[in-house]
Design a protein around this motif. Sequence first.
Motif, PDB file in Angstrom:
ATOM      1  N   ALA A  65      -3.378   0.895  10.159  1.00 36.34           N
ATOM      2  CA  ALA A  65      -3.762  -0.145   9.446  1.00 36.34           C
ATOM      3  C   ALA A  65      -5.245   0.177   8.521  1.00 36.34           C
ATOM      4  CB  ALA A  65      -4.223  -1.230  10.371  1.00 36.34           C
ATOM      5  N   ASN A  66      -5.594   1.076   8.859  1.00 35.43           N
ATOM      6  CA  ASN A  66      -6.859   1.297   8.329  1.00 35.43           C
ATOM      7  C   ASN A  66      -6.977   2.698   7.708  1.00 35.43           C
ATOM      8  OD1 ASN A  66      -9.698   2.504   8.115  1.00 35.43           O
ATOM      9  ND2 ASN A  66     -10.235   1.525   9.911  1.00 35.43           N
ATOM     10  N   ALA A  67      -7.149   2.740   6.294  1.00 28.09           N
ATOM     11  CA  ALA A  67      -7.083   3.869   5.502  1.00 28.09           C
ATOM     12  C   ALA A  67      -7.856   4.917   6.146  1.00 28.09           C
ATOM     13  CB  ALA A  67      -7.232   3.598   4.110  1.00 28.09           C
ATOM     14  N   HIS A  68      -9.292   4.554   6.483  1.00 30.78           N
ATOM     15  CA  HIS A  68     -10.302   5.610   6.821  1.00 30.78           C
ATOM     16  C   HIS A  68      -9.933   6.192   8.135  1.00 30.78           C
ATOM     17  CE1 HIS A  68     -13.966   7.327   8.048  1.00 30.78           C
ATOM     18  NE2 HIS A  68     -14.240   6.698   8.953  1.00 30.78           N
ATOM     19  N   LEU A  69      -9.312   5.466   9.134  1.00 27.84           N
ATOM     20  CA  LEU A  69      -8.685   6.289  10.242  1.00 27.84           C
ATOM     21  C   LEU A  69      -7.604   7.105   9.900  1.00 27.84           C
ATOM     22  CD1 LEU A  69      -9.390   5.795  13.364  1.00 27.84           C
ATOM     23  CD2 LEU A  69      -7.322   4.159  13.417  1.00 27.84           C
ATOM     24  N   GLN A  70      -6.766   6.629   9.030  1.00 24.36           N
ATOM     25  CA  GLN A  70      -5.532   7.433   8.570  1.00 24.36           C
ATOM     26  C   GLN A  70      -6.221   9.037   8.030  1.00 24.36           C
ATOM     27  OE1 GLN A  70      -3.398   6.062   5.445  1.00 24.36           O
ATOM     28  NE2 GLN A  70      -1.861   7.839   5.351  1.00 24.36           N
ATOM     29  N   PRO A  89       0.900  -1.154   0.006  1.00 22.08           N
ATOM     30  CA  PRO A  89      -0.167  -0.011  -0.020  1.00 22.08           C
ATOM     31  C   PRO A  89       0.886   1.179  -0.008  1.00 22.08           C
ATOM     32  CG  PRO A  89       0.027  -0.813   2.015  1.00 22.08           C
ATOM     33  CD  PRO A  89       0.829  -1.859   1.150  1.00 22.08           C
ATOM     34  N   MET A  90       0.363   2.288  -0.546  1.00 17.71           N
ATOM     35  CA  MET A  90       0.947   3.786  -0.562  1.00 17.71           C
ATOM     36  C   MET A  90       1.189   4.077   0.786  1.00 17.71           C
ATOM     37  SD  MET A  90       1.296   4.975  -3.583  1.00 17.71           S
ATOM     38  CE  MET A  90       1.239   6.636  -3.462  1.00 17.71           C
ATOM     39  N   ARG A  91       2.417   4.437   1.272  1.00 17.04           N
ATOM     40  CA  ARG A  91       2.942   4.967   2.773  1.00 17.04           C
ATOM     41  C   ARG A  91       1.657   4.821   3.557  1.00 17.04           C
ATOM     42  NH1 ARG A  91       6.407  10.057   1.375  1.00 17.04           N
ATOM     43  NH2 ARG A  91       7.959   9.114  -0.058  1.00 17.04           N
ATOM     44  N   ALA A 114      -5.750  12.604   9.444  1.00 14.55           N
ATOM     45  CA  ALA A 114      -5.027  13.606   8.764  1.00 14.55           C
ATOM     46  C   ALA A 114      -5.805  15.002   8.792  1.00 14.55           C
ATOM     47  CB  ALA A 114      -4.966  13.419   7.426  1.00 14.55           C
ATOM     48  N   TRP A 115      -7.224  14.566   9.018  1.00 15.54           N
ATOM     49  CA  TRP A 115      -8.225  15.955   8.904  1.00 15.54           C
ATOM     50  C   TRP A 115      -8.139  16.689  10.200  1.00 15.54           C
ATOM     51  CZ3 TRP A 115      -9.761  18.643   4.881  1.00 15.54           C
ATOM     52  CH2 TRP A 115     -10.038  18.121   3.821  1.00 15.54           C
ATOM     53  N   ARG A 116      -7.988  15.491  11.252  1.00 11.09           N
ATOM     54  CA  ARG A 116      -7.650  16.245  12.475  1.00 11.09           C
ATOM     55  C   ARG A 116      -6.566  16.931  12.697  1.00 11.09           C
ATOM     56  NH1 ARG A 116      -9.430  11.889  16.746  1.00 11.09           N
ATOM     57  NH2 ARG A 116     -11.372  12.046  15.847  1.00 11.09           N
TER      58      ARG A 116
END
Lengths: 342, 309
Positions: free
Chosen positions: A9-14, A2-4, A18-20
Motif C-alpha cells: 500500500a505504501n511506496a516507501h515500504l515497497q 498506480p504502477m505495479r 526492495a533494497w532489503r
Amino acid sequence: MPMRSKGYANAHLQRKHAWRRAWIVFCTKTFALARWVWSVIIGRQMQRVRWQTVLWHCTALTITFVFVAPFFWVLTSSLRPLGLPPPRALEWAPQELAWTNYAEIFRIAPLGRQIGNSILVSTVGAALTLITASAAGFAMAQTPERPRRWLVMLTIGLLMTPSTAVWLPRYVLFSKLGLIDTYTVLVAPALMGTKPLYVLMFYWGFRRAPRELFESARLDGAGPFLSWRRIALPLARPTALAVVLLTFSHYWSDFVDPLLFLKSAERYTLAVGLRMLQQMAVTNWSLLLAAVVVMTVPVLLVYLAMQQFIRSDSEAPALFMLRSPTQNFPQKGNSVRPNYVA
Amino acid sequence: MLRSTSLFFAPFNRSWRRICTRYRLELGLLLAPFLVGATLLIILPALYTAVLAFTQYDALAAPTWSGLANFRTIFQRDLFWIALRNSLIYVGLAAPLQLLGALLLALLLHHPHRGVRQYRVAAYLPSVIPEVAYALIWLWIFNPLYGPLNKVLAWVGLPALNWLVSEDTALISLVLMSGLRVGEGMLLLIAARQGLPTAYFQVAALDGGNRWQLFRYITLPLLAPWLFLLLLRDILLSAQSSFVPVYMMTSGGPNYATTLLPYLVYEEAFSHFRIGHAAAMMLIMFAGIGALLWLLYWLLGGWGYADEI
C-alpha cells in the motif's frame, strides 16, 4: 492506477523492502562465492564438474568470441588517433585512446541534426505504430471466426510481399501526393502498423487474454474502443513494449526509405548520414567507425532492454509468426508458463 | 415478453441488432487504418508494379503501353543474366548457410546451462546492428590492407585474400557476411527444440542410441517443419535484403561480380529512369521466388504442420 504495486500500500515500504531483498541476495551470493573459493583453496570439490559441461562452455565461448570480436575491434579502432599510420599486425587495443574522434565526426558532418531527425522519425513512427497495430490486432481478435481467418491469411500474405516490389510504385504515389522530401513519407508505413508482423503480434497477445473479460465488458455496454483502450492494451503491456522497441529500431535503422524519398540534406536521417560520411571520408576508418558506433549504440540499448521481458514473457517465438498462440500458453487449469528463452 | 428475451428471436430484435451493428462498425473503425494503409502501401503498389512491367515509363511523361517489349529488351541484355546468375548463387549459398548456422547454434545453446543467456545475447548481437552500420563494419573488416580479417589470417598463417576487391571472392564475401545474422532463426529453433518431449531422448538413450543417432532419428525429423519454414523465410529475405550491402560496399562489384537483382532494379529505376525495365525485372524476380517456394512446398509435401494460425 498506480504502477505495479505488488501488494504494497505504501511506496516507501515497497522501496525499503526492495533494497532489503537486494541486500539479502547480494550477501547470499557473496557468501556462496567465498565458500566456493575456500573449497577450491583447501582442495575439496563441492560439486563434481563434468568434462562435458566444460567442453560445452569452451565451444560456446569460442562462438561468442567469433560473434563479438568484430564489434570489439570496431570499438577500439574508432578510438585510434587520426594521424597514425595503419596498423601492420593485429591490434587488440590502441596505444592511446582518441576520444576526440567522436567530437570530430560531429564537426565534419551534421550528425547532430541527423540524429535529431532520426529520433523524431523513430519516436513518431513508434507511437503511431503502437496505436494502429494494437487497434488492428484487437479488432482482428474480436471479429467472428470466419472473417478473422481471412484477415489473418491476408496479413500473412502481406508479410510475404517483398519490400522491393513496392519501392517504385510508392515513389510514384508519394510524388503524386506531393509528399516526396517530407518526414511524412518516412513514417507513412506506421499507418498500417509498420509491418504486418506487429499487427499479428498484437493479435496473438490479445487472443491469449481470457475472452470472458471482453465479453463481460461488452455486456456491460463497453464498445470496442473502450475495451481496447481500458482492458486490452494494459493487459498486453509486454507485447506493446516489444512492438514499440522493435518499431523504434526499425525506423532508426531504415536506410532505403530515406534514400529513395528524401532530397534535401537537412532532412536526412542518421542512416543516410552515415552513407554521406562514407563518401566524404573514404579512407579515414577511425572516423567512419566512430559514426558506426554512434549509430549502433541506441539499437543495442533497445535490444538489451528487450532482453528483460523476452525472458519473462515468452514472446520470442511469436516474433517469428510461426507458433500457434494456443499451444503453449496458460489455459484454464494450466498455470505453468514454459520458459523458452532462458 | 417472449419475443424480446428468447435468443431464438434475437436476430429479429431491433435494439439488439442495432447494438450489434454499432459494435461491428466500431470494430471496422479500429481495423480501418491498417486495411487502408495496407491497400495503399502494399497491395496497390504490388499490382501497379505488375502493370508497369508492360509499359514504357520514365517518371516524367505518362506511361505508355508497350506489351512484352520490356521483357524482350532485358532478355537481350547480358547484365540481366549476370545479375540473375549472381542472385541465384547468392540465395543458394546464403539461405542454407544461415539455416545451418541457426541450427548449430540452437543445438548448442538450448541446454539450460549456467550463463547460456549471455551466450545467446552474444550470438544474437550481429542481427540487431542496423544494416548500414553492419555493411560499413564489414567493408572495414574485408579491407585487404587495413582490415582485421586478413590480419587474423596472417596470424593463423593463412594467405591473405583480396575479398571484395577481387572478382572471385566478392560474392562469397557477401555470403559470409550475411551468415552471421542468424539470431532470429536461432531463437526460433531453440524454442522448437525445447518444445520436444524429453521422454523420446531418454528412451532412445536407454536403447543405446548415440548422440548422432539421437540427432538423426529424433531431433531432425521433429524439427523438420520448423527448419522448412525457416528455409523459406531465409530464401525470401536473402533474395531481397542484399540491396544495402551491395549499395554500400561494392556498388555492383568488380566487373559486375556482385550485381544482384535488387541493386540492378534500383539502378535501372532510380539512376537511368527506365522504370518499365525495372518493373519487368522485379516481376521476373518475384515469379522466380514464387516458383522456388512452390517447388520446395511440393517437394517436401506440405507445410508439415496444421495448427490453427
